[in-house]
Design a protein around this motif. Structure first.
Motif, PDB file in Angstrom:
ATOM      1  N   UNK A  78       0.946  -1.058  -0.022  1.00  8.71           N
ATOM      2  CA  UNK A  78      -0.062   0.077  -0.105  1.00  8.71           C
ATOM      3  C   UNK A  78       0.762   1.261  -0.152  1.00  8.71           C
ATOM      4  N   UNK A  79       0.393   2.334  -0.294  1.00 10.31           N
ATOM      5  CA  UNK A  79       0.889   3.412  -0.517  1.00 10.31           C
ATOM      6  C   UNK A  79       1.418   3.951   1.102  1.00 10.31           C
ATOM      7  N   UNK A  80       0.899   3.774   1.966  1.00  7.96           N
ATOM      8  CA  UNK A  80       1.033   4.150   3.300  1.00  7.96           C
ATOM      9  C   UNK A  80       0.288   3.265   4.461  1.00  7.96           C
ATOM     10  N   UNK A  81       0.942   2.965   5.452  1.00  2.05           N
ATOM     11  CA  UNK A  81       0.268   2.360   6.551  1.00  2.05           C
ATOM     12  C   UNK A  81       0.084   3.514   7.670  1.00  2.05           C
ATOM     13  N   UNK A  82      -1.203   3.629   8.223  1.00  6.56           N
ATOM     14  CA  UNK A  82      -1.393   4.728   9.227  1.00  6.56           C
ATOM     15  C   UNK A  82      -1.683   3.679  10.437  1.00  6.56           C
ATOM     16  N   UNK A  83      -0.815   3.976  11.573  1.00  2.00           N
ATOM     17  CA  UNK A  83      -1.077   3.566  12.959  1.00  2.00           C
ATOM     18  C   UNK A  83      -1.893   4.353  13.726  1.00  2.00           C
ATOM     19  N   UNK A  84      -2.995   3.962  14.113  1.00  2.00           N
ATOM     20  CA  UNK A  84      -4.008   4.531  14.904  1.00  2.00           C
ATOM     21  C   UNK A  84      -3.764   4.346  16.477  1.00  2.00           C
ATOM     22  N   UNK A  85      -3.474   5.363  17.043  1.00  2.00           N
ATOM     23  CA  UNK A  85      -2.983   5.168  18.694  1.00  2.00           C
ATOM     24  C   UNK A  85      -4.155   5.827  19.374  1.00  2.00           C
ATOM     25  N   UNK A  86      -4.501   5.198  20.513  1.00  2.00           N
ATOM     26  CA  UNK A  86      -5.459   5.839  21.415  1.00  2.00           C
ATOM     27  C   UNK A  86      -4.970   6.178  22.540  1.00  2.00           C
ATOM     28  N   UNK A  87      -5.253   7.894  22.962  1.00  2.00           N
ATOM     29  CA  UNK A  87      -4.529   8.332  24.111  1.00  2.00           C
ATOM     30  C   UNK A  87      -5.242   8.246  25.346  1.00  2.00           C
ATOM     31  N   UNK A  88      -4.436   7.513  26.281  1.00  2.00           N
ATOM     32  CA  UNK A  88      -4.873   6.937  27.647  1.00  2.00           C
ATOM     33  C   UNK A  88      -4.858   8.237  28.555  1.00  2.00           C
ATOM     34  N   UNK A  89      -4.287   9.644  28.285  1.00  5.15           N
ATOM     35  CA  UNK A  89      -4.330  10.689  29.020  1.00  5.15           C
ATOM     36  C   UNK A  89      -4.895  11.685  28.165  1.00  5.15           C
ATOM     37  N   UNK A  90      -5.776  11.478  27.536  1.00  8.27           N
ATOM     38  CA  UNK A  90      -6.717  12.428  26.675  1.00  8.27           C
ATOM     39  C   UNK A  90      -7.051  13.733  27.613  1.00  8.27           C
ATOM     40  N   UNK A  91      -7.025  13.615  28.824  1.00  7.39           N
ATOM     41  CA  UNK A  91      -7.394  14.948  29.550  1.00  7.39           C
ATOM     42  C   UNK A  91      -6.317  15.980  29.385  1.00  7.39           C
ATOM     43  N   UNK A  92      -4.877  15.286  29.104  1.00  4.74           N
ATOM     44  CA  UNK A  92      -4.086  16.452  28.700  1.00  4.74           C
ATOM     45  C   UNK A  92      -4.448  17.479  27.656  1.00  4.74           C
ATOM     46  N   UNK A  93      -5.304  16.897  26.814  1.00  2.00           N
ATOM     47  CA  UNK A  93      -5.599  17.721  25.456  1.00  2.00           C
ATOM     48  C   UNK A  93      -6.583  18.770  26.060  1.00  2.00           C
ATOM     49  N   UNK A  94      -7.462  18.793  27.032  1.00  2.00           N
ATOM     50  CA  UNK A  94      -8.426  19.679  27.471  1.00  2.00           C
ATOM     51  C   UNK A  94      -8.227  21.317  27.269  1.00  2.00           C
ATOM     52  N   UNK A  95      -7.231  21.632  27.876  1.00  2.00           N
ATOM     53  CA  UNK A  95      -6.865  23.208  28.118  1.00  2.00           C
ATOM     54  C   UNK A  95      -6.528  23.531  26.473  1.00  2.00           C
ATOM     55  N   UNK A  96      -5.937  22.579  25.342  1.00  2.00           N
ATOM     56  CA  UNK A  96      -5.545  23.217  23.912  1.00  2.00           C
ATOM     57  C   UNK A  96      -7.116  23.133  23.343  1.00  2.00           C
ATOM     58  N   UNK A  97      -7.906  22.046  23.563  1.00  2.00           N
ATOM     59  CA  UNK A  97      -9.109  21.834  23.001  1.00  2.00           C
ATOM     60  C   UNK A  97      -9.961  23.119  23.280  1.00  2.00           C
ATOM     61  N   UNK A  98     -10.404  23.257  24.640  1.00  2.00           N
ATOM     62  CA  UNK A  98     -11.275  24.325  24.895  1.00  2.00           C
ATOM     63  C   UNK A  98     -10.823  25.866  24.724  1.00  2.00           C
ATOM     64  N   UNK A  99      -9.720  25.869  25.033  1.00  2.00           N
ATOM     65  CA  UNK A  99      -9.084  27.394  24.692  1.00  2.00           C
ATOM     66  C   UNK A  99      -9.192  27.568  23.110  1.00  2.00           C
ATOM     67  N   UNK A 100      -8.984  26.730  22.095  1.00  2.00           N
ATOM     68  CA  UNK A 100      -9.271  26.677  20.713  1.00  2.00           C
ATOM     69  C   UNK A 100     -10.679  27.137  20.691  1.00  2.00           C
ATOM     70  N   UNK A 101     -11.591  26.341  21.084  1.00  2.00           N
ATOM     71  CA  UNK A 101     -13.145  26.649  21.047  1.00  2.00           C
ATOM     72  C   UNK A 101     -13.463  28.078  21.541  1.00  2.00           C
TER      73      UNK A 101
END
Length: 208
Positions: A78-101
């Motif tokens: 194939x042209x590429x293989x994408x490894x999809x990873x799940x973030x166990x510490x998703x809460x660390x994204x909170x400030x970035x996500x909500x400040x962006x909104x």
């Protein structure tokens, strides 16, 4: 039914898991980024977007990955293989996500602050297994969206769960924050994917 509904229905019906790819067909990094940008519009718990992607295009790396992925041919062709990873510490994204909104005008400053505080209090207190389940579920949503977007652009995919997760982590130095969920081959089919049938939906639906 409007045109957009018709187009979506066609994409859904025509998408199949493809395991034979044209090894000479390449998709640019720019287009893969564009596909991932659209895929990442998928919903997620508290909009924390608990996913990360490793896009593997280097031929030598794909050859190594093939051995990690039970010698599946599509990993290498194939042209590429994408490894999809799940973030166990998703809460660390909170400030970035909500400040962006907030900066986009989608919420006021007080709501932003409340959302950040609530996220930082709630998610770290959730048992790890539950956080992993949330992250894996959301990674599945973004993966399905990715496959449909790729098909709408004329490309083909196949999701793969058959690979050695620890070897993948070691080879690509994946931080322990992230959990490999699946590998996704992306490219141009050399042979159409096999048609499949589905259990009649009437057997699986109960109206109450």
């Amino acid at each position: 039914m409007n045109t957009s509904e018709t187009s979506l229905s066609v994409v859904i019906r025509e998408r199949r898991s493809v395991r034979k790819y044209d090894p000479d067909f390449k998709i640019s990094q720019e287009e893969i980024l564009d596909i991932l940008k659209e895929a990442a519009l998928a919903p997620s718990s508290s909009n924390l977007q608990p996913w990360k992607f490793i896009v593997i295009q280097d031929e030598a790396a794909k050859k190594e990955l093939r051995a990690i992925a039970n010698n599946q041919e599509q990993v290498e062709t194939s042209s590429a293989v994408i490894a999809v990873l799940a973030d166990r510490e998703m809460y660390r994204n909170g400030e970035k996500v909500y400040r962006s909104s907030f900066e986009a005008g989608y919420m006021d400053e007080a709501t932003m602050g409340r959302m950040i505080d609530n996220t930082n209090k709630l998610y770290p207190s959730i048992p790890l297994e539950m956080r992993e389940n949330i992250a894996s579920f959301d990674a599945g949503l973004v993966s399905m969206q990715l496959m449909l977007i790729a098909k709408a652009r004329g490309y083909d995919t196949v999701p793969m769960g058959g690979f050695n997760r620890q070897q993948l982590i070691d080879r690509f130095q994946i931080d322990e924050r992230y959990m490999p969920v699946l590998l996704l081959s992306l490219g141009k089919a050399a042979v159409p994917g096999h048609k499949t049938t589905r259990i009649p939906i009437e057997e699986l639906v109960e109206f109450i």
